[in-house]
Design an enzyme around this catalytic site. Structure first.
Site, PDB file in Angstrom:
ATOM      1  N   SER A 133       0.834  -1.197   0.000  1.00 23.92           N
ATOM      2  CA  SER A 133       0.000   0.000   0.000  1.00 23.92           C
ATOM      3  C   SER A 133       0.865   1.241   0.000  1.00 23.92           C
ATOM      4  O   SER A 133       1.985   1.234   0.540  1.00 23.92           O
ATOM      5  CB  SER A 133      -0.862  -0.034   1.269  1.00 23.92           C
ATOM      6  OG  SER A 133      -1.381   1.230   1.546  1.00 23.92           O
ATOM      7  N   THR A 135       0.533   3.480   1.855  1.00 23.48           N
ATOM      8  CA  THR A 135       0.699   3.877   3.251  1.00 23.48           C
ATOM      9  C   THR A 135       2.131   3.659   3.741  1.00 23.48           C
ATOM     10  O   THR A 135       2.556   4.272   4.717  1.00 23.48           O
ATOM     11  CB  THR A 135      -0.318   3.129   4.149  1.00 23.48           C
ATOM     12  OG1 THR A 135      -0.242   3.642   5.465  1.00 23.48           O
ATOM     13  CG2 THR A 135      -0.068   1.658   4.210  1.00 23.48           C
ATOM     14  N   TYR A 157      -1.519  -0.693  10.798  1.00 20.15           N
ATOM     15  CA  TYR A 157      -1.770  -1.291   9.472  1.00 20.15           C
ATOM     16  C   TYR A 157      -0.578  -1.044   8.554  1.00 20.15           C
ATOM     17  O   TYR A 157      -0.030  -1.978   7.944  1.00 20.15           O
ATOM     18  CB  TYR A 157      -3.057  -0.694   8.873  1.00 20.15           C
ATOM     19  CG  TYR A 157      -3.238  -1.009   7.402  1.00 20.15           C
ATOM     20  CD1 TYR A 157      -3.557  -2.299   6.994  1.00 20.15           C
ATOM     21  CD2 TYR A 157      -3.069  -0.027   6.426  1.00 20.15           C
ATOM     22  CE1 TYR A 157      -3.707  -2.600   5.639  1.00 20.15           C
ATOM     23  CE2 TYR A 157      -3.218  -0.316   5.080  1.00 20.15           C
ATOM     24  CZ  TYR A 157      -3.537  -1.600   4.688  1.00 20.15           C
ATOM     25  OH  TYR A 157      -3.677  -1.898   3.359  1.00 20.15           O
ATOM     26  N   LYS A 161       2.331  -3.660   6.774  1.00 22.25           N
ATOM     27  CA  LYS A 161       2.721  -3.761   5.351  1.00 22.25           C
ATOM     28  C   LYS A 161       4.231  -3.598   5.193  1.00 22.25           C
ATOM     29  O   LYS A 161       4.871  -4.297   4.399  1.00 22.25           O
ATOM     30  CB  LYS A 161       1.991  -2.682   4.526  1.00 22.25           C
ATOM     31  CG  LYS A 161       0.494  -2.901   4.418  1.00 22.25           C
ATOM     32  CD  LYS A 161       0.166  -4.111   3.564  1.00 22.25           C
ATOM     33  CE  LYS A 161      -1.315  -4.394   3.494  1.00 22.25           C
ATOM     34  NZ  LYS A 161      -1.654  -5.670   2.888  1.00 22.25           N
ATOM     35  N   TYR A 185      -0.421  -0.276  -3.792  1.00 23.61           N
ATOM     36  CA  TYR A 185      -1.650   0.306  -4.331  1.00 23.61           C
ATOM     37  C   TYR A 185      -1.840   1.712  -3.781  1.00 23.61           C
ATOM     38  O   TYR A 185      -1.634   1.948  -2.602  1.00 23.61           O
ATOM     39  CB  TYR A 185      -2.901  -0.464  -3.898  1.00 23.61           C
ATOM     40  CG  TYR A 185      -2.924  -1.951  -4.075  1.00 23.61           C
ATOM     41  CD1 TYR A 185      -2.171  -2.604  -5.038  1.00 23.61           C
ATOM     42  CD2 TYR A 185      -3.773  -2.713  -3.265  1.00 23.61           C
ATOM     43  CE1 TYR A 185      -2.237  -3.977  -5.175  1.00 23.61           C
ATOM     44  CE2 TYR A 185      -3.843  -4.081  -3.398  1.00 23.61           C
ATOM     45  CZ  TYR A 185      -3.073  -4.717  -4.357  1.00 23.61           C
ATOM     46  OH  TYR A 185      -3.149  -6.074  -4.473  1.00 23.61           O
TER      47      TYR A 185
HETATM   48  N1  LIG Z   1      -8.833  -1.529  -0.661  1.00 22.69           N
HETATM   49  C1  LIG Z   1      -7.848  -0.674  -0.391  1.00 22.69           C
HETATM   50  O1  LIG Z   1      -8.089   0.525  -0.239  1.00 22.69           O
HETATM   51  C2  LIG Z   1      -6.412  -1.161  -0.288  1.00 22.69           C
HETATM   52  C3  LIG Z   1      -5.358  -0.241  -0.456  1.00 22.69           C
HETATM   53  C4  LIG Z   1      -4.047  -0.695  -0.353  1.00 22.69           C
HETATM   54  C5  LIG Z   1      -3.789  -2.033  -0.071  1.00 22.69           C
HETATM   55  N2  LIG Z   1      -4.824  -2.898   0.100  1.00 22.69           N
HETATM   56  C6  LIG Z   1      -4.520  -4.296   0.442  1.00 22.69           C
HETATM   57  O2  LIG Z   1      -5.028  -5.145  -0.573  1.00 22.69           O
HETATM   58  C7  LIG Z   1      -5.462  -6.380  -0.006  1.00 22.69           C
HETATM   59  C8  LIG Z   1      -6.883  -6.658  -0.464  1.00 22.69           C
HETATM   60  O3  LIG Z   1      -7.701  -5.557  -0.084  1.00 22.69           O
HETATM   61  P1  LIG Z   1      -9.282  -5.561  -0.313  1.00 22.69           P
HETATM   62  O4  LIG Z   1      -9.700  -4.142  -0.403  1.00 22.69           O
HETATM   63  O5  LIG Z   1      -9.642  -6.502  -1.407  1.00 22.69           O
HETATM   64  O6  LIG Z   1      -9.730  -6.130   1.102  1.00 22.69           O
HETATM   65  P2  LIG Z   1     -10.929  -7.136   1.437  1.00 22.69           P
HETATM   66  O7  LIG Z   1     -11.100  -7.078   2.926  1.00 22.69           O
HETATM   67  O8  LIG Z   1     -12.104  -6.882   0.582  1.00 22.69           O
HETATM   68  O9  LIG Z   1     -10.285  -8.552   1.023  1.00 22.69           O
HETATM   69  C9  LIG Z   1      -9.431  -9.267   1.881  1.00 22.69           C
HETATM   70  C10 LIG Z   1      -9.901 -10.714   1.871  1.00 22.69           C
HETATM   71  O10 LIG Z   1      -9.026 -11.468   2.716  1.00 22.69           O
HETATM   72  C11 LIG Z   1      -9.813 -12.376   3.469  1.00 22.69           C
HETATM   73  N3  LIG Z   1      -9.038 -12.697   4.673  1.00 22.69           N
HETATM   74  C12 LIG Z   1      -8.658 -11.867   5.671  1.00 22.69           C
HETATM   75  N4  LIG Z   1      -7.937 -12.539   6.575  1.00 22.69           N
HETATM   76  C13 LIG Z   1      -7.848 -13.834   6.142  1.00 22.69           C
HETATM   77  C14 LIG Z   1      -7.233 -14.997   6.651  1.00 22.69           C
HETATM   78  N5  LIG Z   1      -6.563 -14.994   7.793  1.00 22.69           N
HETATM   79  N6  LIG Z   1      -7.337 -16.144   5.930  1.00 22.69           N
HETATM   80  C15 LIG Z   1      -8.029 -16.178   4.752  1.00 22.69           C
HETATM   81  N7  LIG Z   1      -8.634 -15.093   4.224  1.00 22.69           N
HETATM   82  C16 LIG Z   1      -8.546 -13.925   4.919  1.00 22.69           C
HETATM   83  C17 LIG Z   1     -11.111 -11.620   3.753  1.00 22.69           C
HETATM   84  O11 LIG Z   1     -12.195 -12.501   4.057  1.00 22.69           O
HETATM   85  C18 LIG Z   1     -11.322 -10.891   2.423  1.00 22.69           C
HETATM   86  O12 LIG Z   1     -12.084 -11.669   1.522  1.00 22.69           O
HETATM   87  C19 LIG Z   1      -5.295  -6.247   1.503  1.00 22.69           C
HETATM   88  O13 LIG Z   1      -4.089  -6.869   1.875  1.00 22.69           O
HETATM   89  C20 LIG Z   1      -5.204  -4.755   1.714  1.00 22.69           C
HETATM   90  O14 LIG Z   1      -4.438  -4.412   2.844  1.00 22.69           O
HETATM   91  C21 LIG Z   1      -6.126  -2.503  -0.014  1.00 22.69           C
END
Ligand SMILES: NC(=O)c1ccc[n+]([C@@H]2O[C@H](COP(=O)([O-])OP(=O)(O)OC[C@H]3O[C@@H](n4cnc5c(N)ncnc54)[C@H](O)[C@@H]3O)[C@@H](O)[C@H]2O)c1
Length: 346
Positions: A133, A135, A157, A161, A185
């Site tokens: 991220s 971040t 958080y 990362k 991202y």
């Molecule tokens: N959406 C954003 O704004 C953003 C920005 C930067 C980085 N990210 C990173 O991208 C990744 C995906 O983000 P997203 O927005 O799709 O999030 P999301 O919460 O929609 O998807 C994460 C998925 O991981 C699953 N999960 C969580 N812990 C788990 C575990 N221990 N075992 C199995 N499954 C597990 C959840 O059920 C979920 O389906 C994350 O790592 C997040 O930190 C997201």
């Protein structure tokens, strides 16, 4: 070579869009998810969009022995590690949850991948794309942000990362067989153009776009705009909103580069354009044809004035660049929100 790709957290917002992009590019993605922050209805949507059944492994990435078993059965050519918790505010209140699930989850996955590679039971070279991220840049000294900028964190958080990025670097130094693509991202937004998939926050949205579209659909009275006295053109915070479809395409490009060239990389996935909170609100107004009430509120601790990418390295290394406009992002987000006011919960 196997075309199977394992997507931890593949039922989530970014994972589900990446699933479709991978299938369209000829890969066979397998989802590993415990549905801690997603809903199984997304699987039906994935099947409707792609016209084929979805392969699911339901379970927890923290269960190393089970993840190793999944790897042995599917023998993926690569893994994309999305699984984790992502709410910055929650991470300040519950840091251990983030260290456990994010750092612990990554350690568990990396150990499982190492085991099956070393014992020859799933012998593809360990190939990983990691969801990092912007971040990790903390409060950047200037914009646009280059990958070479100093790294820091302003929340548990972000800390999680950064620790995972450092772990991956150590692993690569110890075992050159590893091929790792770290994707930083910026601000993912928007939804699948079909209107069948999108961001489905379980609680109050942490991200701006779903908050604005929830106001537009009448679920919330107004948008809180945190800070209108930043040193930005209209005083509100500036971010780099990237269409989730562009982000999904970035994962395909990252996997193709790792699998064909074998060289690790760390790249920003952003548009390179900064957009203010008020500009987002106006763009959603154009998409939905309604006025969206907003209220100015004090700045939030930890928020930075401006954060947008220099996206040229991803273009150079991966041949990838974001294509969608802010208006397309808002039109797709609105189609999803208005067609599914309660998300996947019906
Ligand atoms: N959406 C954003 O704004 C953003 C920005 C930067 C980085 N990210 C990173 O991208 C990744 C995906 O983000 P997203 O927005 O799709 O999030 P999301 O919460 O929609 O998807 C994460 C998925 O991981 C699953 N999960 C969580 N812990 C788990 C575990 N221990 N075992 C199995 N499954 C597990 C959840 O059920 C979920 O389906 C994350 O790592 C997040 O930190 C997201």
């Amino acid at each position: 070579m196997s075309t199977t790709i394992l997507l931890t957290g593949g039922a989530g917002y970014i994972g589900s869009h990446t699933f479709i992009a991978l299938r369209e590019a000829g890969f066979e993605p397998v989802i590993l998810d415990n549905f801690a922050n997603s809903h199984p209805v997304v699987l039906e949507r994935l099947e409707r969009i792609s016209g084929r059944p979805v392969l699911l492994e339901r379970g927890d990435v923290l269960d190393t022995a089970w993840v190793a078993d999944v790897l042995r059965r599917h023998r993926p050519a690569g893994v994309v590690h999305f699984a984790g918790d992502k709410a910055v505010g929650e991470s300040v209140a519950k840091p251990l949850k983030y260290f456990h699930n994010n750092i612990g989850g990554a350690v568990s996955l990396l150990r499982a991948m190492t085991t099956v590679f070393e014992d020859g039971s799933a012998p593809a070279l360990p190939t990983l794309v990691f969801s990092s991220s912007a971040t990790v840049y903390g409060d950047p000294a200037s914009v646009p942000i280059l990958e070479s900028f100093p790294l820091s964190h302003t929340s548990p958080y972000g800390h999680s990362k950064l620790v995972i990025e450092e772990m991956l670097a150590s692993l690569r130094r110890a075992s050159p067989a590893w091929r790792v693509g770290v994707l930083r991202y910026f601000n993912p937004a928007g939804a699948h153009p079909s209107g069948l998939m999108g961001e489905d926050p379980a609680d109050i949205p942490n991200n701006l776009m779903p908050f604005v579209t929830q106001v537009a659909v009448g679920q919330r009275p107004h948008v809180n705009v945190f800070g209108n006295d930043y040193a930005t053109p209209d005083g509100t915070g500036v971010r780099d909103y990237i269409h989730v479809q562009d982000l999904a395409a970035g994962h395909v490009a990252a996997l193709q580069a790792l699998l064909s060239k074998g060289e690790s990389f760390t790249v920003n996935l952003g548009t390179g354009r900064g957009v203010s909170v008020l500009e987002v609100i106006r763009a959603v107004e154009r998409a939905c044809g309604k006025t969206i009430p907003h209220v100015f509120a004090p700045r939030r601790a930890g928020d930075v004035a401006q954060c947008y990418a220099d996206a040229s390295l991803a273009k150079r290394l991966l041949g990838w660049e974001a294509k969608c406009s802010l208006d397309e992002m808002c039109a797709d987000a609105w189609r999803w929100q208005s067609g599914n006011p309660n998300g996947y919960r019906g």
